[in-house]
Scaffold this active site. Structure first.
Site, PDB file in Angstrom:
ATOM      1  N   VAL A 143       0.847  -1.199   0.000  1.00  0.00           N
ATOM      2  CA  VAL A 143       0.000   0.000   0.000  1.00  0.00           C
ATOM      3  C   VAL A 143       0.886   1.254   0.000  1.00  0.00           C
ATOM      4  O   VAL A 143       2.092   1.186   0.230  1.00  0.00           O
ATOM      5  CB  VAL A 143      -0.951   0.009   1.216  1.00  0.00           C
ATOM      6  CG1 VAL A 143      -1.834  -1.221   1.192  1.00  0.00           C
ATOM      7  CG2 VAL A 143      -0.175   0.091   2.522  1.00  0.00           C
ATOM      8  N   VAL A 324      15.538  18.927 -15.421  1.00  0.00           N
ATOM      9  CA  VAL A 324      14.765  19.928 -14.705  1.00  0.00           C
ATOM     10  C   VAL A 324      14.555  19.521 -13.241  1.00  0.00           C
ATOM     11  O   VAL A 324      14.128  20.326 -12.428  1.00  0.00           O
ATOM     12  CB  VAL A 324      13.430  20.147 -15.451  1.00  0.00           C
ATOM     13  CG1 VAL A 324      12.609  18.872 -15.496  1.00  0.00           C
ATOM     14  CG2 VAL A 324      12.624  21.265 -14.849  1.00  0.00           C
ATOM     15  N   CYS A 330       8.298   8.678  -5.025  1.00  0.00           N
ATOM     16  CA  CYS A 330       9.218   8.016  -4.086  1.00  0.00           C
ATOM     17  C   CYS A 330      10.408   8.856  -3.616  1.00  0.00           C
ATOM     18  O   CYS A 330      10.656   8.953  -2.418  1.00  0.00           O
ATOM     19  CB  CYS A 330       9.752   6.735  -4.710  1.00  0.00           C
ATOM     20  SG  CYS A 330       8.470   5.503  -4.937  1.00  0.00           S
TER      21      CYS A 330
HETATM   22  N1  LIG Z   1       5.814   3.691  -7.396  1.00  0.00           N
HETATM   23  C1  LIG Z   1       7.060   3.258  -7.407  1.00  0.00           C
HETATM   24  O1  LIG Z   1       7.797   3.427  -8.373  1.00  0.00           O
HETATM   25  C2  LIG Z   1       7.610   2.518  -6.211  1.00  0.00           C
HETATM   26  C3  LIG Z   1       8.801   1.790  -6.347  1.00  0.00           C
HETATM   27  C4  LIG Z   1       9.287   1.090  -5.253  1.00  0.00           C
HETATM   28  C5  LIG Z   1       8.600   1.133  -4.050  1.00  0.00           C
HETATM   29  N2  LIG Z   1       7.442   1.866  -3.942  1.00  0.00           N
HETATM   30  C6  LIG Z   1       6.738   1.840  -2.669  1.00  0.00           C
HETATM   31  O2  LIG Z   1       5.660   0.895  -2.790  1.00  0.00           O
HETATM   32  C7  LIG Z   1       4.524   1.321  -2.035  1.00  0.00           C
HETATM   33  C8  LIG Z   1       3.318   1.414  -2.941  1.00  0.00           C
HETATM   34  O3  LIG Z   1       3.561   2.411  -3.916  1.00  0.00           O
HETATM   35  P1  LIG Z   1       2.614   2.567  -5.185  1.00  0.00           P
HETATM   36  O4  LIG Z   1       3.256   3.583  -6.057  1.00  0.00           O
HETATM   37  O5  LIG Z   1       2.276   1.232  -5.710  1.00  0.00           O
HETATM   38  O6  LIG Z   1       1.308   3.197  -4.495  1.00  0.00           O
HETATM   39  P2  LIG Z   1      -0.113   3.388  -5.154  1.00  0.00           P
HETATM   40  O7  LIG Z   1      -0.699   4.583  -4.512  1.00  0.00           O
HETATM   41  O8  LIG Z   1      -0.013   3.342  -6.637  1.00  0.00           O
HETATM   42  O9  LIG Z   1      -0.933   2.079  -4.732  1.00  0.00           O
HETATM   43  C9  LIG Z   1      -1.279   1.798  -3.415  1.00  0.00           C
HETATM   44  C10 LIG Z   1      -2.634   1.101  -3.450  1.00  0.00           C
HETATM   45  O10 LIG Z   1      -2.921   0.623  -2.141  1.00  0.00           O
HETATM   46  C11 LIG Z   1      -4.322   0.721  -1.935  1.00  0.00           C
HETATM   47  N3  LIG Z   1      -4.583   0.672  -0.498  1.00  0.00           N
HETATM   48  C12 LIG Z   1      -4.223   1.563   0.455  1.00  0.00           C
HETATM   49  N4  LIG Z   1      -4.578   1.119   1.665  1.00  0.00           N
HETATM   50  C13 LIG Z   1      -5.196  -0.077   1.473  1.00  0.00           C
HETATM   51  C14 LIG Z   1      -5.766  -1.034   2.343  1.00  0.00           C
HETATM   52  N5  LIG Z   1      -5.766  -0.859   3.674  1.00  0.00           N
HETATM   53  N6  LIG Z   1      -6.325  -2.143   1.804  1.00  0.00           N
HETATM   54  C15 LIG Z   1      -6.323  -2.340   0.464  1.00  0.00           C
HETATM   55  N7  LIG Z   1      -5.771  -1.476  -0.405  1.00  0.00           N
HETATM   56  C16 LIG Z   1      -5.199  -0.354   0.091  1.00  0.00           C
HETATM   57  C17 LIG Z   1      -4.681   2.033  -2.599  1.00  0.00           C
HETATM   58  O11 LIG Z   1      -6.076   2.092  -2.896  1.00  0.00           O
HETATM   59  C18 LIG Z   1      -3.797   2.014  -3.838  1.00  0.00           C
HETATM   60  O12 LIG Z   1      -4.476   1.471  -4.954  1.00  0.00           O
HETATM   61  C19 LIG Z   1       4.934   2.639  -1.392  1.00  0.00           C
HETATM   62  O13 LIG Z   1       5.416   2.379  -0.114  1.00  0.00           O
HETATM   63  C20 LIG Z   1       6.059   3.134  -2.276  1.00  0.00           C
HETATM   64  O14 LIG Z   1       6.956   3.969  -1.580  1.00  0.00           O
HETATM   65  C21 LIG Z   1       6.932   2.537  -5.009  1.00  0.00           C
END
Ligand SMILES: NC(=O)c1ccc[n+]([C@@H]2O[C@H](COP(=O)([O-])OP(=O)(O)OC[C@H]3O[C@@H](n4cnc5c(N)ncnc54)[C@H](O)[C@@H]3O)[C@@H](O)[C@H]2O)c1
Length: 571
Positions: A143, A324, A330
């Site tokens: 999440v 830029v 993240c």
């Molecule tokens: N986006 C990236 O490039 C990336 C890369 C590596 C790590 N991360 C890490 O991974 C994690 C997720 O990032 P993301 O970009 O996928 O986030 P995101 O916002 O795209 O997705 C998170 C999802 O979790 C769902 N959610 C939240 N609480 C919930 C719950 N209690 N039950 C069910 N669903 C729930 C939300 O509705 C959302 O769809 C973060 O900690 C981020 O720092 C992200």
């Protein structure tokens, strides 16, 4: 206010192979080591561990969706259910119009989800979170963990409420033992706090093992990164149960990742390594961007400086392109988080060091906006500016923390009208981010228009600002291929049925959904006001070609053509 982190979590079972002193010394063997070293990595593991049969992933976002789709694709005998609170998101995952744009993602999803070509489906998307938790033996928590917007640590610390609520739900619902995998990026020692919540709320007799398995994918190249990771990191306690759980997760990744790339560490090293990796990547970007400011004032060219430095094998060439500024959900938040952790540990100098990386990033965006205003004769009243690209980087539709947000905001404040074109960023996300960044949403709506083609965005414009490095904006090399062609798996249970065609990894360039081609700069020149400027925030334009068409090109980290360079060392 500084706080302290909780005391070391005492291991609650006897270590099987790895002693606590080994962990404290940083001398932690990999699971491959535990099994008998690299040479023996193909032998059957000696650690007795359970085979994971059902996975639930909580969070169907940019990480949970692609990661668990690849896991399902590569483990046809494991049922993977990805759940989310958002009905809309899950419905999109169930369709062929996926909720996120990521090259080759659809092919990966379809091959595991769609019960086609004789391969039974093993990838499911659902909003029935409780059912998926109950049935799974391993639960990935993926999440969002954004920056806190309220209370202590506001604007700096990680907001763990979504993560905690997922953990509480697991505790409430689970009726048998589970491995819980921290996939989200979390502050170091989060597993300890989560364990406390689980122990206090679990059903009688149910045991949980928490693993840290941070994700290192980068948006825009997620599938490539997942299929060919630099490493898979798994952190566990050094207890019997911890080592066994880690071994079970190693098996899942070993379906396609070479064993020597799967490394295991203590929980705390794994949690911290993810934050550290993102901060180090951002540090390189801010370092080259800080140098770009010196280049612009001295006549040095940042591309030449970067190349000269990157050829030093100790430095290496990656992440040394001036721009830029970095964006995305993240880097900024992970720097804030690490800096806040340092502050909580009474390490103010360390906190200030990491914070300065974000400061340079803000400075770079601001500097770029000021340069645009200065070149356009210090006034943007009654001038239109086209923004090429709104996503924070190419090959994703994600606009979170994109440099475009603050740049558009600054240009509107100076009186400009804005025309935005991005081949993938959803319109509603662009409006959401722009309105959230501005005190006056009506001003945003009256000044900004979002267009379907670059030519509409440029019509009547005085300048173009390239914010995202979409290949279609470039003029350096011809487009190699339009899109990767994917051959569906021919036969079940063969290499081709479970693994993705190597062609998926070969697509180097993407082209616009809207135009399907490169921008025709002659056509752009025909619809713009004169003089015409291109502010290239990604240094992707070969200036001479555009100058031949009458454009004035301003890049990052190079003095604009015809601009006077003044170096006054005394001032
Ligand atoms: N986006 C990236 O490039 C990336 C890369 C590596 C790590 N991360 C890490 O991974 C994690 C997720 O990032 P993301 O970009 O996928 O986030 P995101 O916002 O795209 O997705 C998170 C999802 O979790 C769902 N959610 C939240 N609480 C919930 C719950 N209690 N039950 C069910 N669903 C729930 C939300 O509705 C959302 O769809 C973060 O900690 C981020 O720092 C992200």
């Amino acid at each position: 206010m500084p706080g302290t982190l909780p005391a070391f979590l005492h291991d609650y079972e006897e270590p099987l192979v790895v002693s606590t002193s080994q962990i404290m010394d940083g001398n932690i063997p990999t699971i491959a080591g535990v099994y008998g070293g690299k040479r023996a990595r193909d032998q059957i593991p000696k650690v007795d561990h359970k085979k994971i049969k059902k996975i639930c992933c909580i969070g169907a976002g940019y990480v949970g969706g692609p990661t668990c789709s690849v896991i399902a694709n590569k483990n046809p005998d494991v049922a993977v259910t990805i759940v989310d609170l958002s009905v809309r998101r899950i419905e999109a995952w169930q369709s062929d119009d996926l909720p996120i744009h990521e090259p080759n993602l659809l092919e990966v999803v379809q091959s595991a989800r769609d019960d086609r070509e004789g391969r039974p489906a093993n990838l499911f998307f659902s909003t029935d979170i409780d059912k998926a938790i109950r049935e799974a033996d391993c639960i990935f928590v993926s999440v969002n963990t954004p920056t806190k917007s309220l209370g202590r640590g506001k604007g700096r610390a990680s907001e763990l409420s979504y993560f905690e609520s997922a953990i509480r739900r697991i505790a409430d619902v689970a009726t048998n033992d589970k491995i819980i995998v921290e996939k989200s990026t979390v502050p170091v020692r989060t597993a300890e706090n989560m364990r406390e919540i689980l122990m206090a709320n679990c059903n009688p007799g149910v045991k949980f093992e928490i693993l840290s398995n941070p994700e290192f994918l980068a948006e825009g190249t997620a599938i490539k990164n997942l299929l060919q990771p630099d490493r898979i990191l798994i952190g566990s306690l050094s207890t019997q149960a911890g080592i066994r759980a880690a071994a079970s997760l190693v098996d899942i990744y070993a379906a396609w990742v070479p064993r020597e790339k799967i490394i295991t560490t203590s929980l705390w090293s794994s949690e911290l390594a993810k934050l550290a990796a993102n901060c180090l990547l951002a540090q390189r970007i801010s370092s080259i961007n800080a140098l770009s400011a010196i280049c612009e004032s001295t006549g040095a060219n940042v591309a030449e400086v970067s190349k000269a430095c990157g050829l030093d094998s100790r430095i290496g060439p990656k992440m040394l392109s001036a721009s830029v500024g970095f964006g995305g959900s993240c880097l900024k938040k992970d720097i804030l988080s690490l800096s806040y952790i340092a502050e909580s540990l009474h390490l103010p100098e360390v906190a200030a060091y990491w914070r300065s990386i974000n400061d340079i990033n803000e400075y770079q965006k601001d500097r770029f906006a000021r340069r645009i205003v200065a070149c356009l004769h210090h006034s943007l009243e009654k001038k239109k500016i086209a923004i090429f690209g709104f996503a924070f980087k190419k090959d994703t539709g994600d606009v979170r923390e994109s440099a475009a947000i603050s740049i558009v905001h600054d240009l509107i404040t100076e009186g400009a009208d804005i025309g935005i074109y991005d081949p993938q960023a959803p319109e509603e996300s662009i409006w959401f981010e722009l309105e959230a960044a501005c005190d006056n949403p009506d001003l945003v709506r009256s000044r900004v228009k979002i267009h379907n083609t670059p030519y509409e965005a440029c019509d009547g414009a005085h300048a173009i600002v390239i914010v995202t490095e979409w290949d279609e904006f470039g003029n350096k090399t011809p487009v190699a291929s339009k899109k990767a062609t994917v051959t569906p798996p021919a036969t079940p249970r063969t290499e081709s049925a479970t693994s993705l065609p190597s062609k998926l990894l070969e697509a180097k360039e993407t082209v616009a959904k809207a135009t399907g081609t490169r921008v025709e700069w002659e056509r752009v020149a025909g619809v713009m006001k004169k003089p015409m400027y291109v502010f290239d925030g990604r240094n992707m334009i070969e200036p001479q070609n555009l100058e031949d068409l009458g454009f004035k090109v301003e890049g990052i980290g190079m003095a604009g053509r015809g601009r006077k360079i003044v170096v006054d060392l005394d001032s």
